[in-house]
Design a protein around this motif. Structure first.
Motif, PDB file in Angstrom:
ATOM      1  N   ARG A  28      46.933  37.719  60.351  1.00  0.00           N
ATOM      2  CA  ARG A  28      48.004  37.525  59.362  1.00  0.00           C
ATOM      3  C   ARG A  28      47.425  37.080  58.015  1.00  0.00           C
ATOM      4  O   ARG A  28      47.903  37.498  56.944  1.00  0.00           O
ATOM      5  CB  ARG A  28      49.007  36.497  59.865  1.00  0.00           C
ATOM      6  CG  ARG A  28      49.923  36.984  60.975  1.00  0.00           C
ATOM      7  CD  ARG A  28      50.946  35.919  61.340  1.00  0.00           C
ATOM      8  NE  ARG A  28      51.785  36.356  62.435  1.00  0.00           N
ATOM      9  CZ  ARG A  28      52.816  37.187  62.314  1.00  0.00           C
ATOM     10  NH1 ARG A  28      53.118  37.664  61.108  1.00  0.00           N
ATOM     11  NH2 ARG A  28      53.524  37.530  63.356  1.00  0.00           N
ATOM     12  N   PRO A  78      54.706  38.309  55.885  1.00  0.00           N
ATOM     13  CA  PRO A  78      54.794  38.201  57.348  1.00  0.00           C
ATOM     14  C   PRO A  78      55.769  39.208  57.934  1.00  0.00           C
ATOM     15  O   PRO A  78      55.538  39.753  59.019  1.00  0.00           O
ATOM     16  CB  PRO A  78      55.280  36.768  57.560  1.00  0.00           C
ATOM     17  CG  PRO A  78      54.795  36.023  56.358  1.00  0.00           C
ATOM     18  CD  PRO A  78      54.910  37.000  55.224  1.00  0.00           C
ATOM     19  N   ILE A 133      54.094  42.633  58.173  1.00  0.00           N
ATOM     20  CA  ILE A 133      53.114  42.667  59.262  1.00  0.00           C
ATOM     21  C   ILE A 133      53.819  42.769  60.608  1.00  0.00           C
ATOM     22  O   ILE A 133      53.438  43.584  61.466  1.00  0.00           O
ATOM     23  CB  ILE A 133      52.218  41.409  59.200  1.00  0.00           C
ATOM     24  CG1 ILE A 133      51.392  41.419  57.910  1.00  0.00           C
ATOM     25  CG2 ILE A 133      51.300  41.352  60.418  1.00  0.00           C
ATOM     26  CD1 ILE A 133      50.648  40.120  57.646  1.00  0.00           C
ATOM     27  N   ASP A 134      54.862  41.969  60.805  1.00  0.00           N
ATOM     28  CA  ASP A 134      55.616  42.006  62.064  1.00  0.00           C
ATOM     29  C   ASP A 134      56.226  43.379  62.302  1.00  0.00           C
ATOM     30  O   ASP A 134      56.226  43.891  63.423  1.00  0.00           O
ATOM     31  CB  ASP A 134      56.712  40.937  62.059  1.00  0.00           C
ATOM     32  CG  ASP A 134      56.160  39.529  62.214  1.00  0.00           C
ATOM     33  OD1 ASP A 134      55.031  39.395  62.711  1.00  0.00           O
ATOM     34  OD2 ASP A 134      56.868  38.576  61.841  1.00  0.00           O
TER      35      ASP A 134
END
Length: 237
Positions: A158, A168, A171-172
């Protein structure tokens, strides 16, 4: 480092690759609930999903499209030899050949394990950030690969994504995108099988399979291929 190309096609590995980032964030109970919900998916929806063929992704190139020589590097983000090449030899390749218009270069990811796949998903999350993220993954490999557990590893990945300007949430979303993962694995399988790749880093230089070797030896191969390309152009004229 060798690998079995069909290994990553197994359901267990694919499922583990998808589950790991979530497991690092959620409790075991939540993971169990997610698995139960997936099991309850309507048969019609499951049949429809299985019918969709993965998409083979285009290569992401560095260098001029008109360069006389093309080089593909097969690399794994968890391969120490790949990290060594990236740190010691790639800057020379880029400065002497890619940036000068002599070589067009593409890195093709190889997934030996789930961790390499998670890193690959992160790198391919936004195509214009692939090489900056790949650079960090390889040059900082010792740091993020030294994680003591899955949660720490995901946290390190991350941080790399954040340094590349990713949120975030982005990325998720990439880690949770099953279609993206299927396409990445299918692309890896097709390219590596067609080029008979058995380890990393391995190069395809002007259509010839070339194993990893010291920079001066690799440079000699590149110069030879460039000379052949020049001869071919001259003959065509």
């Amino acid at each position: 480092m060798s690998f079995e190309l069909r290994y990553l096609l197994s359901v267990s590995i694919f499922s583990a690759a998808l589950a790991m980032p979530a497991l690092a964030q959620d409790s075991a109970a939540e993971a169990d609930n997610a698995e139960a919900q997936a099991t309850e998916t309507a048969p019609a929806e499951a049949a429809e999903a299985e019918a969709v063929e993965p998409v083979i992704l285009d290569d992401l190139f560095l260098g001029e499209e008109t360069a006389p020589l093309t080089i593909y590097e097969y690399a794994s983000f968890t391969c120490p030899h790949c990290a060594n090449f990236h740190v010691e030899s790639f800057p020379k390749l880029k400065a002497e050949y890619i940036d000068t218009g002599k070589v067009r270069f593409a890195q093709r990811d190889v997934y030996f394990d789930q961790v390499g796949l998670w890193a690959g998903i992160l790198a391919r999350c936004e195509e214009d950030k692939f090489y900056p993220i790949a650079d960090m993954l390889l040059s900082e490999q010792n740091d993020w690969m030294s994680a003591a557990n899955g949660e720490e590893l995901v946290g390190s990945l991350r941080k790399i994504g954040a340094k590349a300007g990713m949120t975030p949430e982005q990325i998720d979303a990439c880690w949770a995108d099953e279609t993206r993962v299927e396409n990445l694995v299918a692309t890896f399988q097709k390219n590596a099988t067609e080029d008979n790749i058995e380890g990393t880093p391995t190069f395809v230089i002007g259509g010839e399979l070339v194993q990893n070797q010291p920079w001066e030896d690799l440079k000699a191969v590149i110069d030879e291929k460039l000379a052949e390309a020049d001869t071919g152009e001259a003959a065509a004229e």
